[in-house]
Scaffold this motif. Structure first.
Motif, PDB file in Angstrom:
ATOM      1  N   GLY A   1      23.053 -22.654  29.089  1.00 55.94           N
ATOM      2  CA  GLY A   1      24.483 -22.391  29.167  1.00 55.94           C
ATOM      3  C   GLY A   1      25.246 -23.281  28.201  1.00 55.94           C
ATOM      4  N   ARG A   2      26.521 -23.002  28.059  1.00 55.37           N
ATOM      5  CA  ARG A   2      27.363 -23.803  27.183  1.00 55.37           C
ATOM      6  C   ARG A   2      27.600 -25.175  27.806  1.00 55.37           C
ATOM      7  NH1 ARG A   2      32.453 -19.992  25.783  1.00 55.37           N
ATOM      8  NH2 ARG A   2      32.817 -20.443  27.987  1.00 55.37           N
ATOM      9  N   GLY A   3      27.632 -26.201  26.971  1.00 61.09           N
ATOM     10  CA  GLY A   3      27.857 -27.541  27.482  1.00 61.09           C
ATOM     11  C   GLY A   3      28.389 -28.443  26.408  1.00 61.09           C
ATOM     12  N   HIS A   4      27.549 -29.337  25.924  1.00 58.42           N
ATOM     13  CA  HIS A   4      27.911 -30.247  24.834  1.00 58.42           C
ATOM     14  C   HIS A   4      28.369 -29.460  23.607  1.00 58.42           C
ATOM     15  CE1 HIS A   4      27.526 -33.782  22.260  1.00 58.42           C
ATOM     16  NE2 HIS A   4      26.710 -33.127  21.475  1.00 58.42           N
ATOM     17  N   THR A   5      27.736 -28.332  23.333  1.00 57.16           N
ATOM     18  CA  THR A   5      28.181 -27.334  22.355  1.00 57.16           C
ATOM     19  C   THR A   5      27.897 -25.967  22.960  1.00 57.16           C
ATOM     20  OG1 THR A   5      26.080 -26.981  21.171  1.00 57.16           O
ATOM     21  CG2 THR A   5      27.417 -28.894  20.501  1.00 57.16           C
ATOM     22  N   GLU A   6      28.135 -24.923  22.182  1.00 56.98           N
ATOM     23  CA  GLU A   6      27.796 -23.583  22.686  1.00 56.98           C
ATOM     24  C   GLU A   6      26.357 -23.185  22.364  1.00 56.98           C
ATOM     25  OE1 GLU A   6      29.692 -20.457  19.620  1.00 56.98           O
ATOM     26  OE2 GLU A   6      31.088 -22.034  20.228  1.00 56.98           O
ATOM     27  N   GLY A   7      25.606 -24.083  21.724  1.00 55.03           N
ATOM     28  CA  GLY A   7      24.247 -23.735  21.341  1.00 55.03           C
ATOM     29  C   GLY A   7      23.185 -24.701  21.813  1.00 55.03           C
ATOM     30  N   ASP A   8      23.444 -25.495  22.868  1.00 52.86           N
ATOM     31  CA  ASP A   8      22.478 -26.493  23.314  1.00 52.86           C
ATOM     32  C   ASP A   8      21.205 -25.850  23.855  1.00 52.86           C
ATOM     33  OD1 ASP A   8      24.134 -29.104  23.325  1.00 52.86           O
ATOM     34  OD2 ASP A   8      25.409 -27.685  24.378  1.00 52.86           O
TER      35      ASP A   8
ATOM     36  N   GLU B   1      23.127 -37.597  29.536  1.00 51.70           N
ATOM     37  CA  GLU B   1      23.033 -38.939  28.971  1.00 51.70           C
ATOM     38  C   GLU B   1      22.620 -39.901  30.085  1.00 51.70           C
ATOM     39  OE1 GLU B   1      23.131 -38.791  25.945  1.00 51.70           O
ATOM     40  OE2 GLU B   1      24.766 -37.569  25.199  1.00 51.70           O
ATOM     41  N   ALA B   2      21.861 -40.923  29.722  1.00 49.13           N
ATOM     42  CA  ALA B   2      21.402 -41.908  30.693  1.00 49.13           C
ATOM     43  C   ALA B   2      22.040 -43.253  30.361  1.00 49.13           C
ATOM     44  CB  ALA B   2      19.875 -42.008  30.666  1.00 49.13           C
ATOM     45  N   GLN B   3      23.074 -43.611  31.104  1.00 49.94           N
ATOM     46  CA  GLN B   3      23.826 -44.840  30.861  1.00 49.94           C
ATOM     47  C   GLN B   3      24.322 -44.918  29.419  1.00 49.94           C
ATOM     48  OE1 GLN B   3      21.917 -48.324  32.445  1.00 49.94           O
ATOM     49  NE2 GLN B   3      21.909 -47.497  34.504  1.00 49.94           N
TER      50      GLN B   3
ATOM     51  N   LEU C   1      29.479 -39.838  27.203  1.00 46.80           N
ATOM     52  CA  LEU C   1      29.380 -38.478  26.685  1.00 46.80           C
ATOM     53  C   LEU C   1      30.284 -38.288  25.474  1.00 46.80           C
ATOM     54  CD1 LEU C   1      28.227 -38.161  29.568  1.00 46.80           C
ATOM     55  CD2 LEU C   1      29.356 -35.920  29.668  1.00 46.80           C
ATOM     56  N   TYR C   2      29.833 -37.460  24.540  1.00 43.60           N
ATOM     57  CA  TYR C   2      30.708 -36.922  23.511  1.00 43.60           C
ATOM     58  C   TYR C   2      30.961 -35.461  23.862  1.00 43.60           C
ATOM     59  CZ  TYR C   2      32.557 -35.020  19.215  1.00 43.60           C
ATOM     60  OH  TYR C   2      33.370 -34.380  18.308  1.00 43.60           O
ATOM     61  N   THR C   3      32.239 -35.091  23.993  1.00 48.07           N
ATOM     62  CA  THR C   3      32.577 -33.728  24.412  1.00 48.07           C
ATOM     63  C   THR C   3      33.559 -33.060  23.456  1.00 48.07           C
ATOM     64  OG1 THR C   3      34.504 -34.243  25.823  1.00 48.07           O
ATOM     65  CG2 THR C   3      32.328 -34.566  26.794  1.00 48.07           C
ATOM     66  N   GLY C   4      33.615 -33.533  22.209  1.00 48.51           N
ATOM     67  CA  GLY C   4      34.573 -32.988  21.259  1.00 48.51           C
ATOM     68  C   GLY C   4      34.335 -31.550  20.874  1.00 48.51           C
ATOM     69  N   ASP C   5      33.132 -31.028  21.138  1.00 45.72           N
ATOM     70  CA  ASP C   5      32.812 -29.626  20.870  1.00 45.72           C
ATOM     71  C   ASP C   5      32.334 -28.922  22.130  1.00 45.72           C
ATOM     72  OD1 ASP C   5      33.188 -29.596  17.916  1.00 45.72           O
ATOM     73  OD2 ASP C   5      31.597 -31.095  17.990  1.00 45.72           O
TER      74      ASP C   5
ATOM     75  N   LEU D   1      36.018 -41.148  23.350  1.00 41.04           N
ATOM     76  CA  LEU D   1      37.026 -40.669  24.292  1.00 41.04           C
ATOM     77  C   LEU D   1      38.231 -39.990  23.640  1.00 41.04           C
ATOM     78  CD1 LEU D   1      37.339 -40.441  27.333  1.00 41.04           C
ATOM     79  CD2 LEU D   1      38.705 -42.532  27.277  1.00 41.04           C
ATOM     80  N   PRO D   2      38.775 -40.469  22.527  1.00 43.08           N
ATOM     81  CA  PRO D   2      39.906 -39.737  21.937  1.00 43.08           C
ATOM     82  C   PRO D   2      39.544 -38.294  21.564  1.00 43.08           C
ATOM     83  CG  PRO D   2      39.741 -41.923  20.983  1.00 43.08           C
ATOM     84  CD  PRO D   2      38.498 -41.722  21.779  1.00 43.08           C
ATOM     85  N   PHE D   3      38.361 -38.098  21.006  1.00 39.56           N
ATOM     86  CA  PHE D   3      37.938 -36.756  20.603  1.00 39.56           C
ATOM     87  C   PHE D   3      37.643 -35.889  21.834  1.00 39.56           C
ATOM     88  CE2 PHE D   3      36.289 -39.849  17.387  1.00 39.56           C
ATOM     89  CZ  PHE D   3      37.295 -39.656  16.461  1.00 39.56           C
ATOM     90  N   ASN D   4      37.080 -36.521  22.869  1.00 39.77           N
ATOM     91  CA  ASN D   4      36.822 -35.801  24.115  1.00 39.77           C
ATOM     92  C   ASN D   4      38.124 -35.267  24.724  1.00 39.77           C
ATOM     93  OD1 ASN D   4      34.219 -36.782  23.760  1.00 39.77           O
ATOM     94  ND2 ASN D   4      34.257 -38.131  25.548  1.00 39.77           N
ATOM     95  N   VAL D   5      39.108 -36.159  24.829  1.00 43.13           N
ATOM     96  CA  VAL D   5      40.367 -35.772  25.471  1.00 43.13           C
ATOM     97  C   VAL D   5      41.086 -34.718  24.649  1.00 43.13           C
ATOM     98  CG1 VAL D   5      42.653 -36.621  26.154  1.00 43.13           C
ATOM     99  CG2 VAL D   5      40.595 -37.930  26.743  1.00 43.13           C
ATOM    100  N   SER D   6      41.039 -34.836  23.333  1.00 41.83           N
ATOM    101  CA  SER D   6      41.685 -33.842  22.480  1.00 41.83           C
ATOM    102  C   SER D   6      41.084 -32.459  22.707  1.00 41.83           C
ATOM    103  CB  SER D   6      41.556 -34.251  21.013  1.00 41.83           C
ATOM    104  OG  SER D   6      42.152 -33.296  20.171  1.00 41.83           O
ATOM    105  N   ARG D   7      39.750 -32.373  22.746  1.00 44.79           N
ATOM    106  CA  ARG D   7      39.108 -31.076  22.979  1.00 44.79           C
ATOM    107  C   ARG D   7      39.416 -30.561  24.379  1.00 44.79           C
ATOM    108  NH1 ARG D   7      38.190 -25.984  23.099  1.00 44.79           N
ATOM    109  NH2 ARG D   7      36.370 -25.415  24.356  1.00 44.79           N
ATOM    110  N   LEU D   8      39.353 -31.425  25.383  1.00 46.75           N
ATOM    111  CA  LEU D   8      39.607 -30.977  26.752  1.00 46.75           C
ATOM    112  C   LEU D   8      41.052 -30.506  26.910  1.00 46.75           C
ATOM    113  CD1 LEU D   8      38.806 -30.549  29.665  1.00 46.75           C
ATOM    114  CD2 LEU D   8      39.069 -33.018  30.051  1.00 46.75           C
ATOM    115  N   TRP D   9      41.987 -31.200  26.286  1.00 43.17           N
ATOM    116  CA  TRP D   9      43.388 -30.768  26.323  1.00 43.17           C
ATOM    117  C   TRP D   9      43.521 -29.358  25.746  1.00 43.17           C
ATOM    118  CZ3 TRP D   9      47.833 -33.326  28.059  1.00 43.17           C
ATOM    119  CH2 TRP D   9      49.052 -32.787  27.655  1.00 43.17           C
ATOM    120  N   ASP D  10      42.867 -29.118  24.617  1.00 44.08           N
ATOM    121  CA  ASP D  10      42.886 -27.775  24.022  1.00 44.08           C
ATOM    122  C   ASP D  10      42.284 -26.746  24.975  1.00 44.08           C
ATOM    123  OD1 ASP D  10      44.039 -28.716  21.707  1.00 44.08           O
ATOM    124  OD2 ASP D  10      42.218 -28.554  20.492  1.00 44.08           O
TER     125      ASP D  10
END
Length: 320
Positions: free
Chosen positions: A163-170, A188-190, A193-197, A286-295
């Protein structure tokens, strides 16, 4: 607030690498929160998982691997399209490079921009960037599942899109006989996360549910230490899900209150930092994560393309 050094540009100290044998013919290399890589022996060939950021970096990993096996690399599997995972591919001399259908499409759509973006964000990982011959293109792609027969009594390696997650092609690489899972950046283990995509709702819901359904006893996440034992595997998945849920709660709450993107960033930072703030790449991502999540919460279905210029603009807006 004093502005922080951009992304991971100030993270220049070398990390200690750990080469681990997870089962007979199953290997992982971890490095204190840097991207993890792995390999699986077939009867007379190797399957390698992830390619690192440059051929020079990849050759250092292969030298460690060659202390255990001289078998040729038949398949190089890429969990997704990000530059630090794929641009070292030429070092492997693999017969086939394997990825998801969507990963190939993403490389075509935004691979060049992602390369420039990640080089600026994480310069230390790009050892001798001039050694990169160009974008990495998969030879074989699939949409749902692909099975690699390892030969002899080694069983199979199952590549699955959950399924889609970190990207749409994981994709993940699952060894049912050995019960070892290479999860890519879906878990991720400790490590932060990067969630910008990312597709946050899918990832925190059905995608991680499907990861948890695999009875893994050893898990190699995208970053962080190898996780051993069913309780520890479940905890790593739960940690990943919690990070996503807290971000969604805080960013969504800021939007509902009529706040700004920076308000959302500050709320997410305050909620996440006590547990996750000391983990690798937390401040970077975190800045890139929040920007993507806001979108995403604003109805933007697919992630906007990250460019070096957009990276700096978002960073300056949220981290200053």
């Amino acid at each position: 607030m004093v502005q922080k050094a951009f992304a991971s540009s100030a993270d220049l100290a070398e990390k200690e690498q750990s080469m681990e044998v997870l089962a007979d013919g199953v290997y992982a290399l971890t490095a204190e929160g840097d991207p993890n890589v792995g390999a699986v022996e077939g009867e007379d060939f190797l399957v390698c998982f992830e390619a690192l950021a440059t051929p020079v970096a990849a050759r250092a990993w292969l030298a460690r691997l060659r202390e255990h096996t001289a078998k040729p690399v038949r398949h190089l599997v890429l969990s997704h399209y990000h530059a630090v995972r794929v641009l070292g591919a030429s070092a492997f001399d693999a017969q086939t490079i394997v990825a998801h259908d969507n990963t190939r499409a993403l490389i075509a759509e935004r691979g060049r921009q992602d390369w420039e973006s990640e080089l600026g964000r994480m310069p230390r990982l790009f050892r001798e960037p001039a050694s990169i011959p160009g974008l990495t293109w998969p030879d074989v792609t699939f949409s749902d599942r692909m099975t690699i027969h390892l030969g002899g009594d080694r069983g199979t390696l199952e590549l699955r899109h959950l399924g889609r997650g970190h990207t749409e092609g994981d994709i993940v690489a699952w060894l049912p006989r050995q019960r070892v899972l290479f999860a890519g950046d879906l878990v991720e283990a400790q490590a932060a996360l990067y969630t910008g995509d990312a597709y946050h709702a899918d990832w925190a819901g059905g995608t991680l549910d499907r990861v948890a359904e695999l009875p893994a006893e050893v898990l190699v996440g995208g970053r962080g230490a190898v996780v051993r034992g069913r309780p520890a595997v479940a905890a790593a998945i739960a940690q990943t899900r919690d990070f996503l849920r807290v971000m969604r709660r805080e960013v969504g709450g800021a939007r509902e209150r009529g706040g700004t993107l920076k308000d959302a960033f500050q709320a997410a930072h305050a909620a996440l930092a006590p547990r996750y703030g000391g983990w690798p790449i937390f401040e970077h991502c975190l800045p890139f994560n929040v920007s993507r999540l806001w979108d995403e919460l604003s109805g933007v279905e697919r992630p906007a393309i990250w460019t070096a210029e957009r990276d700096r603009a978002v960073w300056d807006r949220l981290q200053s």
